[in-house]
Write an enzyme that holds these catalytic residues in place. Structure first.
Site, mmCIF file in Angstrom:
data_model
loop_
_atom_site.group_PDB
_atom_site.id
_atom_site.type_symbol
_atom_site.label_atom_id
_atom_site.label_comp_id
_atom_site.label_asym_id
_atom_site.label_seq_id
_atom_site.Cartn_x
_atom_site.Cartn_y
_atom_site.Cartn_z
ATOM 1 N N HIS A 194 3.454 5.408 -7.238
ATOM 2 C CA HIS A 194 2.177 6.001 -6.816
ATOM 3 C C HIS A 194 2.377 7.383 -6.190
ATOM 4 O O HIS A 194 1.433 8.156 -6.119
ATOM 5 C CB HIS A 194 1.489 5.109 -5.785
ATOM 6 C CG HIS A 194 0.525 4.112 -6.367
ATOM 7 N ND1 HIS A 194 -0.415 4.444 -7.318
ATOM 8 C CD2 HIS A 194 0.341 2.791 -6.109
ATOM 9 C CE1 HIS A 194 -1.143 3.372 -7.614
ATOM 10 N NE2 HIS A 194 -0.704 2.349 -6.912
ATOM 11 N N GLU A 230 4.625 0.818 -5.871
ATOM 12 C CA GLU A 230 4.152 1.643 -4.751
ATOM 13 C C GLU A 230 4.892 2.981 -4.721
ATOM 14 O O GLU A 230 4.306 4.009 -4.430
ATOM 15 C CB GLU A 230 4.309 0.910 -3.415
ATOM 16 C CG GLU A 230 3.653 -0.480 -3.353
ATOM 17 C CD GLU A 230 2.193 -0.511 -3.765
ATOM 18 O OE1 GLU A 230 1.493 0.511 -3.621
ATOM 19 O OE2 GLU A 230 1.745 -1.574 -4.258
ATOM 20 N N MET A 290 0.832 -1.200 0.000
ATOM 21 C CA MET A 290 0.000 0.000 0.000
ATOM 22 C C MET A 290 0.865 1.248 0.000
ATOM 23 O O MET A 290 1.808 1.374 0.767
ATOM 24 C CB MET A 290 -0.912 -0.040 1.246
ATOM 25 C CG MET A 290 -1.814 1.166 1.373
ATOM 26 S SD MET A 290 -2.975 1.311 -0.021
ATOM 27 C CE MET A 290 -3.193 3.083 -0.070
HETATM 28 ZN ZN LIG Z 1 -1.298 0.320 -6.947
#
Ligand SMILES: [Zn+2]
Length: 883
Positions: A308, A305, A270
């Protein structure tokens, strides 16, 4: 748990929030069972929202202690609170502060959403709707706030305290044994990017200097004692940061970047701002415990990640319908990174294999949906291959259509224009329309129309005119909610190859300088002139569009492509197509002539003679036949998995025998002599050697067993040890059982390695596997609470073991149904993921189909299903009623 039918959320119903939150101050006092959270929210009415409406904050299983408005504690009657919401019926019409105190129990949180404990550590997961399990909030991605988080804990229990952004203050609380840390994140973000961690963690770190000379400390936190296994992840992070600067001009923006590995996690990882939280499977690696595939996955997910930070965090999504805006784009970015760091053609083939196995399957199942869905009941069920993988293909097609330079200009404009905002797919496309002056409205249909387009290609050579015409037809089959379809914009990268394998220079004005023809009608034809002899067309080079292609080429012509095409993807594809034709015939009792089998075997032999060793990773892919699941998908209806299993076994045996000497040569000459290195070239050699071992064993079980046993005993790394164990799994008997026992003994304290052990056993295609799986569920290392364990044993059984999951007596379906129901009581997200294994049920033959329907109905009838499982089971059954 909710029993009622949950309402549909619709894209067309979107409206801006009535209130905005500018600042969030959180004070979190960690406690195993009674964590106190005080949230002070600086709210104001949204000029774009409705006025004079109540303030409705989201909650989920929350326990409210107090609520105060502008420091005045509210009395009963001034608000309405339930575990699901907090409503202030008459909020002020000007900016105000709301202070909310809640108490939560992280230890009891088995859903792994919100604040929970993993291995004694505290961690959070807030995407998509987990923040509302920590405090009441406007828990939607278009409410962006600046967060300051104070975390307090027993120093003994949680010496490390981490939050989003930069550390601004920390210290001891006199005379209590407690300490605290204050983190401030200056970048406004939605609540789904919030994170905190508290625990006992080891750390590896290094400095990083950004492109403008800013100093950043990058660090990875893991279970103490496993620090050395985080070195590769830290290295991959540094390389990702350099790549994003070089290729996309994106620089990191905080003083620190932290990654924390936890062992209980629903997803892969995440991207919380400045504090990524990872499933430890995608961080920890050592030659003794991780395979080449693990290393490649770690590199890709660390990169994903990190990327992002711009595609997702600096520019976020307006609402969850836009999920592909961050995910499709970021998958595209991580795929490009891996392609640059490794072998581009090999990586492209791997991407396409995954896309076909997961996304094409989803597109042909009752769960098919557009890349941008228009409605959902449970957003957690839309973290799918369609949103991620097909979403990435759309970005790749956009680049193919407009060219590399305009693509980069469009990306720059998108980041510049949308920085600090919550954007939509329209905002994304508009940036590219603006830099190119193109109308991308037809192209945008890729986001709206579900299903995999089928493209048929027919070639016509005119000997006298020396012209070659290609006729294209496209058509997309109906999917749930979309009975009729429109033509798509399909970029076709193509070239012509002569029958003796030379690239042919032929003119066609419809093919642009980059070798791409844009098919945007239901039917179209293009003509090449100056074609001196009948060519072999090489179409959809590099898999230029996510479509199913049917091509009227003979096996001989395809094998010309395998030997000579300049496009590596199509070389591989040609071998796959020839193999698939034979496998489908064998699986559906169509007579197969010996010559058919022999032509592929002799093509493999000459491939191994000439250039297999120049790119071993590519050669390993060529020599690997389509999987049983691929064949089932190709057949598409009335599938008999037993027949497919027999067919594939027969063909592997035939090829193994015909190529035995060559394979043995490869096996011997590629033996590892140096210390293990996870680099792509070394991994490629191991892949080819292990592919050879697999085919050798298919041809001669006795010889294979001997080689595999030897390799199993002497392997210096996990890749080779696991590959040989995988080969032994195909041979029933004591040698196999002893190997299983010795592997368990050797790795009994390594949960991530035992996952591989569970997976291999769950995939054994024998009748006794069902009992083996049930037995393994009682193994001390197995836990229904840990997603990695459940996925490795149960997920592998359902997704990898075609013959045993799809048993004719229905026992495989019944087992999965019972486990889904058990898991649903603890962790609905995990349960609904497992349940998607049923997405192939409508393509099975009738006996299996009725067993599967019964198993699905048994789930649907259970009271108190979670929203996650209820949604998947109902959609899976709905389609069967319609069809
Ligand atoms: Zn993703």
């Amino acid at each position: 748990m909710r029993t009622d039918i949950v309402e549909l959320v619709r894209l067309e119903d979107y409206r801006p929030s009535d209130f905005l939150i500018d600042r969030v101050e959180l004070d979190v006092r960690l406690h195993p069972t009674a964590t106190r959270v005080t949230a002070t929210l600086s709210l104001r009415p949204n000029p774009a929202g409705r006025s004079d409406v109540p303030l409705v904050l989201d909650g989920d299983e929350l326990n409210l202690k107090t609520v105060a408005l502008d420091e005045r504690v509210l009395e009963a009657g001034e608000f309405e609170a339930s575990p699901q919401s907090l409503v202030i019926s008459q909020p002020p019409q000007q900016p105000f502060r709301l202070t909310i105190e809640t108490e939560i129990n992280p230890t009891a949180n088995t859903k792994l959403m919100g604040l929970y404990r993993s291995g004694g550590n505290y961690c959070t997961q807030c995407e998509a709707e987990g923040f509302r399990r920590i405090t009441y909030f406007l828990d939607r991605p278009d409410v962006l706030a600046v967060y300051t988080t104070r975390i307090e804990a027993e120093r003994e229990e949680a010496p490390v305290l981490l939050g989003n952004g930069n550390l601004v203050e920390s210290g001891a609380i006199e005379g209590t044994g407690r300490h605290y840390a204050v983190w401030h994140d200056p970048f406004p973000k939605p609540s789904y990017l919030f994170a905190l961690v508290g625990g006992r963690l080891g750390r590896v770190a290094k400095p990083f200097t950004t492109m403008t000379g800013r100093q950043v400390e990058i660090a990875v936190y893991v279970e103490p004692g496993k620090e050395h296994r985080a070195d590769y992840a830290l290295d991959a992070l540094g390389r990702s940061m350099i790549w994003d600067e070089k290729v996309f001009g994106r620089e990191y923006d905080l003083d620190v970047f932290n990654i924390v590995a936890v062992s209980d996690f629903n997803m892969g990882a995440m991207e919380n701002k400045g504090l990524n939280i990872f499933n430890d499977k995608y961080v920890l690696a050592s030659p003794e415990t991780a395979t080449d595939t693990d290393y490649a996955n770690i590199e890709a997910i660390i990169a994903h990640e990190y990327f992002h930070n711009w595609s997702g965090n600096r520019v976020t999504c307006r609402d969850w319908f836009q999920l592909c805006l961050k995910e499709g784009l970021t998958v595209f970015r991580d795929q490009e990174f891996s392609s640059d760091e490794r072998s581009r053609p090999v990586h492209r083939i791997a991407e396409v294999k995954t896309l076909r196995a997961r996304q094409f399957l989803e597109d042909s199942s009752p769960l098919a949906h557009p890349v941008r869905p228009t409605q959902y009941r449970e957003i957690n069920n839309f973290y799918t291959a369609t949103v991620y993988e097909k979403g990435a293909e759309i970005v790749r097609m956009l680049k193919t259509v407009i060219g590399d330079e305009d693509f980069r200009r469009g990306m720059d404009l998108y980041f510049e224009r949308c920085d600090g905002t919550a954007a939509t797919v329209e905002d994304f496309l508009k940036a590219f329309a603006d830099v190119t002056g193109r109308d991308l409205s037809h192209f945008s249909r890729w986001y709206a129309q579900s299903g995999t387009p089928r493209v048929s290609v027919h070639g016509h050579y005119d000997e006298t005119a020396k012209t070659y015409r290609l006729d294209f037809k496209q058509q997309t089959p109906p999917t749930p909610g979309q009975p009729t379809k429109e033509p798509m914009v399909i970029p076709v990268a193509l070239g012509l190859v002569s029958q003796n394998g030379q690239p042919m220079d032929a003119d066609c004005e419809r093919v642009n300088a980059r070798g791409v023809f844009i098919l945007d009608k239901a039917e179209d034809s293009i003509t090449f002139t100056g074609v001196s002899s009948r060519p072999v067309p090489s179409v959809f080079r590099g898999f230029s569009a996510p479509v199913k292609v049917s091509l009227d080429l003979s096996s001989e012509e395809l094998l010309v492509l395998l030997r000579h095409d300049t496009d590596s993807f199509n070389r591989w594809q040609a071998a796959q197509t020839v193999a698939m034709r034979t496998l489908v015939s064998l699986s559906t009792s169509v007579a197969v002539r010996d010559e058919e089998m022999n032509s592929l075997a002799s093509a493999f032999r000459s491939f191994m003679d000439t250039d297999a060793l120049s790119d071993p990773a590519f050669a390993a892919l060529v020599l690997t036949l389509p999987s049983e699941a691929d064949i089932a998908q190709e057949i598409g209806k009335d599938v008999d998995p037993d027949a497919i299993h027999r067919a594939r076994k027969e063909m592997r045996r035939h090829i193994g025998r015909a190529c035995f000497e060559h394979l043995m040569d490869f096996y011997r000459s590629l033996a590892e002599t140096e210390a293990y290195s996870p680099d792509a070239a070394s991994a490629g050699r191991r892949a080819l050697r292990n592919a050879a071992l697999d085919l050798l064993t298919a041809a001669d079980q006795e010889a294979g067993e001997k080689l595999a046993s030897e390799q199993f005993e002497t392997a210096s790394n996990m890749t080779d040890r696991l590959a040989s164990l995988g080969v032994l799994m195909t041979i029933p008997g004591m040698v196999r059982e002893n190997a299983i026992a010795s592997f368990e003994q050797r790795y009994r304290n390594e949960p991530l390695v035992l996952d591989k052990w569970f997976t291999l056993q769950a995939a054994i295609p024998e009748d006794t596997t069902l009992d083996r799986v049930k037995r393994l569920m009682e193994h001390p290392a197995f836990s229904i609470n840990n997603p990695n364990r459940v996925r490795s044993l149960i997920g592998s059984f359902a997704m990898l073991n075609q013959v045993q999951f799809n048993r004719k007596d229905g026992a495989g379906y019944a087992l999965l149904a019972s486990i889904v129901l058990r898991a649903d009581e603890l962790n609905p997200q995990l349960a609904s993921r497992l349940l998607t294994a049923f997405s192939t049920w409508t393509m099975m033959e009738s006996t299996r189909r009725s067993h599967a329907r019964r198993a699905l109905q048994s789930i649907a009838q259970k009271p108190n299903l979670s929203r996650d499982v209820g949604d998947i089971v109902n959609r899976s059954l709905e389609e069967s009623a319609a069809s």
